[in-house]
Design a protein around this motif. Structure first.
Motif, PDB file in Angstrom:
ATOM      1  N   ALA A   1       0.832  -1.207   0.000  1.00 28.62           N
ATOM      2  CA  ALA A   1       0.000   0.000   0.000  1.00 28.62           C
ATOM      3  C   ALA A   1       0.866   1.256   0.000  1.00 28.62           C
ATOM      4  CB  ALA A   1      -0.924  -0.012   1.218  1.00 28.62           C
ATOM      5  N   GLY A   2       1.889   1.276   0.833  1.00 31.03           N
ATOM      6  CA  GLY A   2       2.770   2.439   0.871  1.00 31.03           C
ATOM      7  C   GLY A   2       3.519   2.636  -0.434  1.00 31.03           C
ATOM      8  N   ILE A   3       4.047   1.552  -0.984  1.00 33.59           N
ATOM      9  CA  ILE A   3       4.785   1.643  -2.248  1.00 33.59           C
ATOM     10  C   ILE A   3       3.854   2.095  -3.372  1.00 33.59           C
ATOM     11  CG2 ILE A   3       6.029   0.285  -3.969  1.00 33.59           C
ATOM     12  CD1 ILE A   3       7.112  -1.404  -1.663  1.00 33.59           C
ATOM     13  N   ALA A   4       2.633   1.566  -3.410  1.00 29.51           N
ATOM     14  CA  ALA A   4       1.679   1.948  -4.450  1.00 29.51           C
ATOM     15  C   ALA A   4       1.313   3.422  -4.342  1.00 29.51           C
ATOM     16  CB  ALA A   4       0.424   1.082  -4.338  1.00 29.51           C
ATOM     17  N   GLN A   5       1.094   3.895  -3.123  1.00 27.31           N
ATOM     18  CA  GLN A   5       0.679   5.283  -2.936  1.00 27.31           C
ATOM     19  C   GLN A   5       1.766   6.248  -3.407  1.00 27.31           C
ATOM     20  OE1 GLN A   5      -0.807   5.827   1.004  1.00 27.31           O
ATOM     21  NE2 GLN A   5      -2.148   7.497   0.405  1.00 27.31           N
ATOM     22  N   VAL A   6       3.009   5.987  -2.992  1.00 34.94           N
ATOM     23  CA  VAL A   6       4.115   6.883  -3.354  1.00 34.94           C
ATOM     24  C   VAL A   6       4.422   6.788  -4.843  1.00 34.94           C
ATOM     25  CG1 VAL A   6       6.580   7.297  -3.027  1.00 34.94           C
ATOM     26  CG2 VAL A   6       5.111   6.868  -1.052  1.00 34.94           C
ATOM     27  N   THR A   7       4.464   5.576  -5.379  1.00 31.38           N
ATOM     28  CA  THR A   7       4.814   5.396  -6.792  1.00 31.38           C
ATOM     29  C   THR A   7       3.740   5.963  -7.706  1.00 31.38           C
ATOM     30  OG1 THR A   7       5.969   3.362  -6.166  1.00 31.38           O
ATOM     31  CG2 THR A   7       5.571   3.719  -8.500  1.00 31.38           C
ATOM     32  N   ALA A   8       2.473   5.747  -7.376  1.00 25.52           N
ATOM     33  CA  ALA A   8       1.385   6.259  -8.209  1.00 25.52           C
ATOM     34  C   ALA A   8       1.408   7.781  -8.265  1.00 25.52           C
ATOM     35  CB  ALA A   8       0.049   5.765  -7.675  1.00 25.52           C
ATOM     36  N   LYS A   9       1.611   8.423  -7.131  1.00 22.73           N
ATOM     37  CA  LYS A   9       1.658   9.886  -7.118  1.00 22.73           C
ATOM     38  C   LYS A   9       2.874  10.402  -7.882  1.00 22.73           C
ATOM     39  CE  LYS A   9       1.393  13.883  -4.067  1.00 22.73           C
ATOM     40  NZ  LYS A   9       0.265  14.434  -4.821  1.00 22.73           N
ATOM     41  N   SER A  10       4.008   9.753  -7.698  1.00 24.68           N
ATOM     42  CA  SER A  10       5.215  10.176  -8.408  1.00 24.68           C
ATOM     43  C   SER A  10       5.060   9.989  -9.913  1.00 24.68           C
ATOM     44  CB  SER A  10       6.424   9.393  -7.895  1.00 24.68           C
ATOM     45  OG  SER A  10       7.609   9.822  -8.529  1.00 24.68           O
ATOM     46  N   LEU A  11       4.427   8.897 -10.319  1.00 23.08           N
ATOM     47  CA  LEU A  11       4.176   8.680 -11.746  1.00 23.08           C
ATOM     48  C   LEU A  11       3.254   9.759 -12.307  1.00 23.08           C
ATOM     49  CD1 LEU A  11       3.700   4.799 -11.941  1.00 23.08           C
ATOM     50  CD2 LEU A  11       5.490   6.136 -13.060  1.00 23.08           C
ATOM     51  N   ALA A  12       2.215  10.093 -11.564  1.00 20.97           N
ATOM     52  CA  ALA A  12       1.284  11.114 -12.024  1.00 20.97           C
ATOM     53  C   ALA A  12       1.981  12.465 -12.199  1.00 20.97           C
ATOM     54  CB  ALA A  12       0.121  11.238 -11.040  1.00 20.97           C
ATOM     55  N   VAL A  13       2.886  12.807 -11.260  1.00 19.78           N
ATOM     56  CA  VAL A  13       3.630  14.065 -11.366  1.00 19.78           C
ATOM     57  C   VAL A  13       4.545  14.053 -12.583  1.00 19.78           C
ATOM     58  CG1 VAL A  13       5.380  15.489 -10.239  1.00 19.78           C
ATOM     59  CG2 VAL A  13       3.487  14.560  -8.904  1.00 19.78           C
ATOM     60  N   ASN A  14       5.227  12.929 -12.807  1.00 16.39           N
ATOM     61  CA  ASN A  14       6.130  12.838 -13.952  1.00 16.39           C
ATOM     62  C   ASN A  14       5.381  12.885 -15.278  1.00 16.39           C
ATOM     63  OD1 ASN A  14       9.220  12.149 -13.363  1.00 16.39           O
ATOM     64  ND2 ASN A  14       7.983  11.305 -11.695  1.00 16.39           N
ATOM     65  N   LEU A  15       4.194  12.289 -15.314  1.00 11.99           N
ATOM     66  CA  LEU A  15       3.417  12.303 -16.561  1.00 11.99           C
ATOM     67  C   LEU A  15       2.870  13.689 -16.895  1.00 11.99           C
ATOM     68  CD1 LEU A  15       1.471   8.929 -16.202  1.00 11.99           C
ATOM     69  CD2 LEU A  15       3.328   9.452 -17.803  1.00 11.99           C
ATOM     70  N   ARG A  16       2.827  14.587 -15.905  1.00 11.08           N
ATOM     71  CA  ARG A  16       2.385  15.960 -16.155  1.00 11.08           C
ATOM     72  C   ARG A  16       3.556  16.928 -16.333  1.00 11.08           C
ATOM     73  NH1 ARG A  16      -1.308  14.694 -11.845  1.00 11.08           N
ATOM     74  NH2 ARG A  16       0.040  15.874 -10.417  1.00 11.08           N
ATOM     75  N   SER A  17       4.779  16.401 -16.332  1.00  7.75           N
ATOM     76  CA  SER A  17       5.966  17.256 -16.417  1.00  7.75           C
ATOM     77  C   SER A  17       6.217  17.695 -17.866  1.00  7.75           C
ATOM     78  CB  SER A  17       7.179  16.502 -15.885  1.00  7.75           C
ATOM     79  OG  SER A  17       7.435  15.365 -16.684  1.00  7.75           O
ATOM     80  N   PRO A  18       7.031  18.725 -18.067  1.00  3.33           N
ATOM     81  CA  PRO A  18       7.300  19.218 -19.433  1.00  3.33           C
ATOM     82  C   PRO A  18       7.931  18.182 -20.353  1.00  3.33           C
ATOM     83  CG  PRO A  18       7.909  20.875 -17.811  1.00  3.33           C
ATOM     84  CD  PRO A  18       7.567  19.645 -17.055  1.00  3.33           C
ATOM     85  N   TYR A  19       8.827  17.327 -19.811  1.00  2.00           N
ATOM     86  CA  TYR A  19       9.465  16.344 -20.694  1.00  2.00           C
ATOM     87  C   TYR A  19       8.444  15.332 -21.215  1.00  2.00           C
ATOM     88  CZ  TYR A  19       9.584  12.421 -17.367  1.00  2.00           C
ATOM     89  OH  TYR A  19       9.249  11.394 -16.537  1.00  2.00           O
ATOM     90  N   ALA A  20       7.421  15.003 -20.389  1.00  2.00           N
ATOM     91  CA  ALA A  20       6.371  14.098 -20.865  1.00  2.00           C
ATOM     92  C   ALA A  20       5.532  14.756 -21.959  1.00  2.00           C
ATOM     93  CB  ALA A  20       5.491  13.663 -19.699  1.00  2.00           C
ATOM     94  N   ASP A  21       5.242  16.060 -21.798  1.00  2.00           N
ATOM     95  CA  ASP A  21       4.509  16.782 -22.849  1.00  2.00           C
ATOM     96  C   ASP A  21       5.321  16.832 -24.142  1.00  2.00           C
ATOM     97  OD1 ASP A  21       2.437  17.233 -21.081  1.00  2.00           O
ATOM     98  OD2 ASP A  21       3.224  19.181 -20.436  1.00  2.00           O
ATOM     99  N   HIS A  22       6.628  17.000 -23.995  1.00  2.00           N
ATOM    100  CA  HIS A  22       7.496  17.039 -25.176  1.00  2.00           C
ATOM    101  C   HIS A  22       7.485  15.691 -25.906  1.00  2.00           C
ATOM    102  CE1 HIS A  22      10.866  18.070 -27.739  1.00  2.00           C
ATOM    103  NE2 HIS A  22      11.519  16.981 -27.326  1.00  2.00           N
ATOM    104  N   LEU A  23       7.511  14.600 -25.153  1.00  2.00           N
ATOM    105  CA  LEU A  23       7.489  13.271 -25.764  1.00  2.00           C
ATOM    106  C   LEU A  23       6.150  13.011 -26.452  1.00  2.00           C
ATOM    107  CD1 LEU A  23       9.285  11.202 -22.973  1.00  2.00           C
ATOM    108  CD2 LEU A  23      10.194  11.811 -25.212  1.00  2.00           C
ATOM    109  N   ARG A  24       5.070  13.464 -25.841  1.00  2.00           N
ATOM    110  CA  ARG A  24       3.762  13.288 -26.481  1.00  2.00           C
ATOM    111  C   ARG A  24       3.697  14.082 -27.778  1.00  2.00           C
ATOM    112  NH1 ARG A  24       2.027  14.476 -21.198  1.00  2.00           N
ATOM    113  NH2 ARG A  24       1.586  12.598 -19.982  1.00  2.00           N
ATOM    114  N   ALA A  25       4.269  15.271 -27.776  1.00  2.00           N
ATOM    115  CA  ALA A  25       4.258  16.084 -28.986  1.00  2.00           C
ATOM    116  C   ALA A  25       5.044  15.423 -30.111  1.00  2.00           C
ATOM    117  CB  ALA A  25       4.835  17.468 -28.686  1.00  2.00           C
TER     118      ALA A  25
END
Length: 331
Positions: free
Chosen positions: A211-235
């Motif tokens: 539960a702890g690993i899922a909570q931290v990893t899921a939030k960190s993944l969500a933050v990274n997916l909203r970061s500028p480098y992720a937007d650049h890769l999608r573009a």
């Protein structure tokens, strides 16, 4: 200009090798401090207990039916050094512990190292299985929560870690026993033996750790997916799944690794409950019985060993960081 004799000395910078060595030494010092603090606090709490350890030993020998004889109590106190001043008791036991000698169990008369060594394999097996299952469960939930598109399913997956973290270990264990041992009759309810005896206890430990690993990893993944480098890769047309697995997940592993090191303490603490629920032999039940019997040498031995495992695990996590992400410099 004349030389005034006050030349500025350039600041000497340590190379990566020297900085890394200094970092390791500092972390080892922290680990030693953690072990010492655990030993000292445990000794102090046991010393301040209102009952007399020698009287408890005599009552256990006699079956608890008769009052302890004062002369016998005094003999036991002298034998185990309990009649000495507190500071002398503490320093004597501490020096012995540094040499690896935790004395003799007051309940069984066997060396503490031998008692711990007999209970250790079962707990290590349970803890390792619980950590592996918890890590796989946590990472799977985190990846699935950030991979699905449906809002309902995404919210459901994000709500699972807090739910799992709120469940008491004894409740999870009893629920698993009721379902898989009594209703379905596919797994044993208790005992220590085959691999089948390990499944339910390992799952019980894995749920809060995951539960702890899922909570931290899921939030960190969500933050990274909203970061500028992720937007650049999608573009550039990179698929969402590739961004998630090849880029965001690598960055999200850092906080999850930290939590994994901290989970060692939770697993060792949870072993007390899990081994009691499933009647498994191990350090957890040994600690429980030793506290009940006021077996101070065994309690201190188990605490110090657990503190060593915790400190070593976190030291290894700190040293692994630069391997996971080369941008992190130990220096």
């Amino acid at each position: 200009m004349p030389d005034t004799g006050t030349r500025a000395h350039p600041r000497v910078r340590l190379g990566p090798r020297h900085a890394g060595a200094r970092y390791v030494v500092r972390r080892v010092q922290y680990a030693v401090f953690v072990v010492w603090a655990a030993y000292t606090i445990t000794w102090l709490l046991l010393y301040l207990m209102p009952s007399n350890a020698a009287e408890v030993m005599l009552r256990n020998i006699s079956g608890g039916d008769s009052a302890a004889d004062r002369a016998a109590v005094a003999a036991l106190e002298h034998r185990y050094g309990l009649d000495r001043p507190p500071l002398e008791q503490y320093l004597t036991l501490l020096l012995r512990a540094v040499k690896g000698d935790f004395g003799t169990s007051t309940a069984t008369g066997r060396p503490v190292i031998e008692v711990i060594g007999q209970a250790l394999p079962s707990t290590l097996q349970l803890g390792l299985a619980g950590l592996v299952l918890g890590t796989l469960l946590g990472v799977a939930i985190a990846l699935a929560a950030n991979a699905v598109r449906a809002a309902f399913l995404r919210n459901l997956l994000f709500s699972l870690p807090p739910l799992f973290a709120s469940l008491p270990a004894f409740f999870v264990g009893l629920l698993l026993v009721q379902c898989f041992a009594f209703w379905l009759r596919v797994l044993p309810a208790a005992g220590t033996g085959s691999a089948a005896h390990l499944i339910l206890p390992a799952i019980t430990l894995a749920i809060p750790a995951g539960a702890g690993i899922a909570q931290v990893t899921a939030k960190s993944l969500a933050v990274n997916l909203r970061s500028p480098y992720a937007d650049h890769l999608r573009a550039k047309g990179v698929p969402h799944r590739r961004i998630l697995l090849a880029h965001a997940f690598r960055n999200a592993v850092i906080p999850a690794t930290t939590l994994l090191g901290l989970s060692i303490g939770g697993v060792l603490a949870g072993a007390v409950v899990v081994e009691t629920v499933f009647s498994r032999q191990g350090l957890g039940r040994l600690m429980q019985s030793s506290v009940s019997l006021q077996d101070i040498p065994v309690v201190q031995g188990v605490v110090v060993f657990s503190a060593v495992l915790y400190a070593v695990a976190n030291l290894l996590v700190d040293l692994i960081y630069p391997k996971i992400d080369p941008r992190i410099s130990i220096g």
